[in-house]
Scaffold this motif. Structure first.
Motif, PDB file in Angstrom:
ATOM      1  N   UNK A 298       0.820  -1.218   0.000  1.00 41.04           N
ATOM      2  CA  UNK A 298       0.000   0.000   0.000  1.00 41.04           C
ATOM      3  C   UNK A 298       0.852   1.266   0.000  1.00 41.04           C
ATOM      4  N   UNK A 299       2.085   1.171   0.523  1.00 38.51           N
ATOM      5  CA  UNK A 299       2.927   2.353   0.644  1.00 38.51           C
ATOM      6  C   UNK A 299       4.365   2.013   0.259  1.00 38.51           C
ATOM      7  N   UNK A 300       4.939   2.813  -0.650  1.00 32.08           N
ATOM      8  CA  UNK A 300       6.315   2.602  -1.098  1.00 32.08           C
ATOM      9  C   UNK A 300       7.064   3.923  -0.992  1.00 32.08           C
ATOM     10  N   UNK A 301       8.197   3.892  -0.268  1.00 28.46           N
ATOM     11  CA  UNK A 301       9.000   5.094  -0.042  1.00 28.46           C
ATOM     12  C   UNK A 301      10.442   4.763  -0.408  1.00 28.46           C
ATOM     13  N   UNK A 302      10.934   5.337  -1.501  1.00 29.39           N
ATOM     14  CA  UNK A 302      12.295   5.041  -1.953  1.00 29.39           C
ATOM     15  C   UNK A 302      13.080   6.335  -2.140  1.00 29.39           C
ATOM     16  N   UNK A 303      14.379   6.268  -1.820  1.00 26.84           N
ATOM     17  CA  UNK A 303      15.267   7.418  -1.955  1.00 26.84           C
ATOM     18  C   UNK A 303      16.540   6.971  -2.660  1.00 26.84           C
ATOM     19  N   UNK A 304      16.973   7.738  -3.646  1.00 32.89           N
ATOM     20  CA  UNK A 304      18.187   7.379  -4.385  1.00 32.89           C
ATOM     21  C   UNK A 304      19.434   7.781  -3.602  1.00 32.89           C
ATOM     22  N   UNK A 305      20.563   7.241  -4.007  1.00 31.01           N
ATOM     23  CA  UNK A 305      21.814   7.469  -3.287  1.00 31.01           C
ATOM     24  C   UNK A 305      22.333   8.884  -3.511  1.00 31.01           C
ATOM     25  N   UNK A 306      21.961   9.487  -4.635  1.00 35.95           N
ATOM     26  CA  UNK A 306      22.341  10.877  -4.917  1.00 35.95           C
ATOM     27  C   UNK A 306      21.322  11.479  -5.866  1.00 35.95           C
ATOM     28  N   UNK A 307      21.337  12.795  -5.967  1.00 33.67           N
ATOM     29  CA  UNK A 307      20.334  13.458  -6.822  1.00 33.67           C
ATOM     30  C   UNK A 307      20.593  13.210  -8.304  1.00 33.67           C
ATOM     31  N   UNK A 308      21.769  12.679  -8.625  1.00 30.52           N
ATOM     32  CA  UNK A 308      22.077  12.364 -10.026  1.00 30.52           C
ATOM     33  C   UNK A 308      21.683  10.933 -10.402  1.00 30.52           C
ATOM     34  N   UNK A 309      21.348  10.129  -9.401  1.00 30.26           N
ATOM     35  CA  UNK A 309      20.966   8.723  -9.645  1.00 30.26           C
ATOM     36  C   UNK A 309      19.455   8.668  -9.900  1.00 30.26           C
ATOM     37  N   UNK A 310      19.089   8.326 -11.104  1.00 26.70           N
ATOM     38  CA  UNK A 310      17.668   8.322 -11.467  1.00 26.70           C
ATOM     39  C   UNK A 310      17.053   6.956 -11.191  1.00 26.70           C
ATOM     40  N   UNK A 311      15.925   6.956 -10.524  1.00 29.60           N
ATOM     41  CA  UNK A 311      15.200   5.721 -10.246  1.00 29.60           C
ATOM     42  C   UNK A 311      14.095   5.561 -11.281  1.00 29.60           C
ATOM     43  N   UNK A 312      14.124   4.434 -11.979  1.00 33.94           N
ATOM     44  CA  UNK A 312      13.153   4.187 -13.045  1.00 33.94           C
ATOM     45  C   UNK A 312      12.234   3.046 -12.626  1.00 33.94           C
ATOM     46  N   UNK A 313      11.102   3.399 -12.014  1.00 35.11           N
ATOM     47  CA  UNK A 313      10.149   2.383 -11.557  1.00 35.11           C
ATOM     48  C   UNK A 313       9.278   1.878 -12.709  1.00 35.11           C
ATOM     49  N   UNK A 314       9.539   2.396 -13.901  1.00 32.85           N
ATOM     50  CA  UNK A 314       8.737   2.002 -15.059  1.00 32.85           C
ATOM     51  C   UNK A 314       8.903   0.526 -15.407  1.00 32.85           C
ATOM     52  N   UNK A 315       9.984  -0.072 -14.904  1.00 29.32           N
ATOM     53  CA  UNK A 315      10.236  -1.479 -15.236  1.00 29.32           C
ATOM     54  C   UNK A 315       9.338  -2.437 -14.455  1.00 29.32           C
ATOM     55  N   UNK A 316       8.507  -1.914 -13.540  1.00 25.41           N
ATOM     56  CA  UNK A 316       7.534  -2.761 -12.853  1.00 25.41           C
ATOM     57  C   UNK A 316       6.393  -3.038 -13.824  1.00 25.41           C
ATOM     58  N   UNK A 317       6.335  -4.259 -14.329  1.00 27.80           N
ATOM     59  CA  UNK A 317       5.345  -4.582 -15.365  1.00 27.80           C
ATOM     60  C   UNK A 317       3.925  -4.626 -14.809  1.00 27.80           C
ATOM     61  N   UNK A 318       3.786  -5.091 -13.545  1.00 31.96           N
ATOM     62  CA  UNK A 318       2.454  -5.123 -12.931  1.00 31.96           C
ATOM     63  C   UNK A 318       2.531  -4.481 -11.549  1.00 31.96           C
ATOM     64  N   UNK A 319       2.274  -3.178 -11.449  1.00 31.53           N
ATOM     65  CA  UNK A 319       2.369  -2.468 -10.166  1.00 31.53           C
ATOM     66  C   UNK A 319       1.373  -3.013  -9.152  1.00 31.53           C
ATOM     67  N   UNK A 320       1.683  -2.904  -7.845  1.00 37.67           N
ATOM     68  CA  UNK A 320       0.758  -3.383  -6.813  1.00 37.67           C
ATOM     69  C   UNK A 320      -0.571  -2.645  -6.907  1.00 37.67           C
ATOM     70  N   UNK A 321      -1.652  -3.395  -7.010  1.00 38.31           N
ATOM     71  CA  UNK A 321      -2.953  -2.785  -7.275  1.00 38.31           C
ATOM     72  C   UNK A 321      -3.530  -2.009  -6.094  1.00 38.31           C
ATOM     73  N   UNK A 322      -3.001  -2.245  -4.872  1.00 41.66           N
ATOM     74  CA  UNK A 322      -3.527  -1.549  -3.688  1.00 41.66           C
ATOM     75  C   UNK A 322      -2.652  -0.377  -3.259  1.00 41.66           C
ATOM     76  N   UNK A 323      -1.660  -0.007  -4.088  1.00 41.97           N
ATOM     77  CA  UNK A 323      -0.747   1.072  -3.719  1.00 41.97           C
ATOM     78  C   UNK A 323      -1.492   2.391  -3.555  1.00 41.97           C
ATOM     79  N   UNK A 324      -1.290   3.034  -2.386  1.00 43.90           N
ATOM     80  CA  UNK A 324      -1.957   4.293  -2.071  1.00 43.90           C
ATOM     81  C   UNK A 324      -0.968   5.447  -1.917  1.00 43.90           C
ATOM     82  N   UNK A 325       0.239   5.131  -1.460  1.00 43.78           N
ATOM     83  CA  UNK A 325       1.232   6.179  -1.214  1.00 43.78           C
ATOM     84  C   UNK A 325       2.532   5.834  -1.929  1.00 43.78           C
ATOM     85  N   UNK A 326       3.061   6.787  -2.655  1.00 42.15           N
ATOM     86  CA  UNK A 326       4.319   6.605  -3.369  1.00 42.15           C
ATOM     87  C   UNK A 326       5.174   7.837  -3.162  1.00 42.15           C
TER      88      UNK A 326
END
Length: 326
Positions: A298-326
């Protein structure tokens, strides 16, 4: 058990209810959901007052009206259900299953005997190491132990003898290390280390197969918003065996073995809330693969190691259907 005019954290309260065994199982619902229904009913009956509501409509803080609290305490005295020990009392004699301690001196505290299932401490000035050793050696029946805000900087090895313990909070204390004996607490359901100084978690925590909530991070309120404002904890391999875990918040990803740990997360199918710090792109790919298996997230909180490191969550083919907070 909470002091007069105290703002009670509802999530914390429900976890303590569960640890006490007050919440009954209902098929198709978690104990936390059932406990939330209990609280909602108390609110609807005007027995509990709402003091803060989250953006999603859930009650975050509540309190008891002073008069109603006094009525409850009077009824409890004859049942030995709970005793509230305050500054006005110099000693306590008799039996009680639960004890709440508020603004009591150490001289009174050291007279305690092992007659309690729950112990909540508020506004204490000191907790000497000698007392802590005696305390953990003597209090074998405790289910709930809440040291939040206590003047505490260590936990003795004897903590492993509290076999019945289900709820342990060291929130906002100066404790730096957890003893390896923590792995003996086979019934522990909640371990709260928020705002403590603990960073490295012993591998023995992987023995806590009933653990449902693991909250462990430190936030520096002196720093304006930045990637370094919050610090998580370093976990060891084997975390995937904690099948009942619903909350893991925050796990540090900036260390050797973090990729294997992140891959293990796919075994935690009951997770509702996940937080990770210092993610690199490599670890993020492993995380995306694990998240696909978390059907209840329901809740996912992620932080990258630096502001230059881009996190690409697009590779999640089937996102959790009950996710409320990101």
């Amino acid at each position: 058990m909470y002091p007069e005019d105290y703002y009670i954290n509802c999530i914390k309260l429900i976890r303590q209810w569960i640890a006490e065994g007050f919440v009954k199982e209902i098929e198709g619902k978690t104990l936390e959901e059932v406990g939330r229904e209990y609280l909602t009913e108390l609110i609807h009956r005007s027995l509990v007052q709402v003091t803060r509501v989250d953006f999603d409509g859930k009650v975050r803080l509540c309190r008891l009206h002073d008069l109603f609290r006094e009525i409850v305490l009077q009824k409890m005295k004859g049942l030995s259900f709970v005793h509230v020990l305050s500054k006005q009392e110099s000693k306590f004699e008799g039996l009680t299953r639960r004890m709440a301690v508020n603004r009591v001196s150490y001289s009174v505290l050291k007279l305690f005997k092992d007659t309690h299932f729950s112990l909540l401490l508020f506004n204490l000035d000191e907790l000497p190491k000698s007392f802590m050793h005696e305390f953990f050696a003597n209090f074998k029946l405790l289910k709930v132990m809440d040291f939040e805000d206590a003047p505490l900087d260590f936990i003795p090895e004897d903590v492993g003898s509290l076999f019945h313990l289900r709820y342990l909070s060291l929130r906002n204390t100066k404790v730096k290390l957890l003893p390896k004996s923590i792995g003996k607490l086979q019934n522990l359901e909640t371990l709260d280390l928020k705002q403590s100084h603990v960073y490295e978690i012993p591998v023995e925590i992987n023995n806590l197969r009933k653990l449902r909530h693991f909250i462990a991070y430190n936030r520096d309120f002196k720093i304006d918003f930045s990637l370094t404002q919050e610090k998580g904890v370093k976990l060891q391999k084997g975390i995937g065996c904690l099948k009942d875990l619903q909350k893991l918040y925050h796990m540090e990803a900036n260390h050797e073995g973090a990729i294997d740990l992140t891959t293990e997360l796919e075994s935690l199918r009951q997770l509702r809330k996940l937080g990770m710090k210092n993610l690199t792109r490599e670890i993020e790919r492993a995380l995306c693969a694990s998240i696909e298996k978390m059907n209840h997230l329901e809740s996912l909180d992620v932080t990258s190691i630096s502001k230059d490191e881009i996190l690409d969550l697009q590779s999640i083919s089937s996102p959790p259907q009950f996710l409320q907070r990101l």
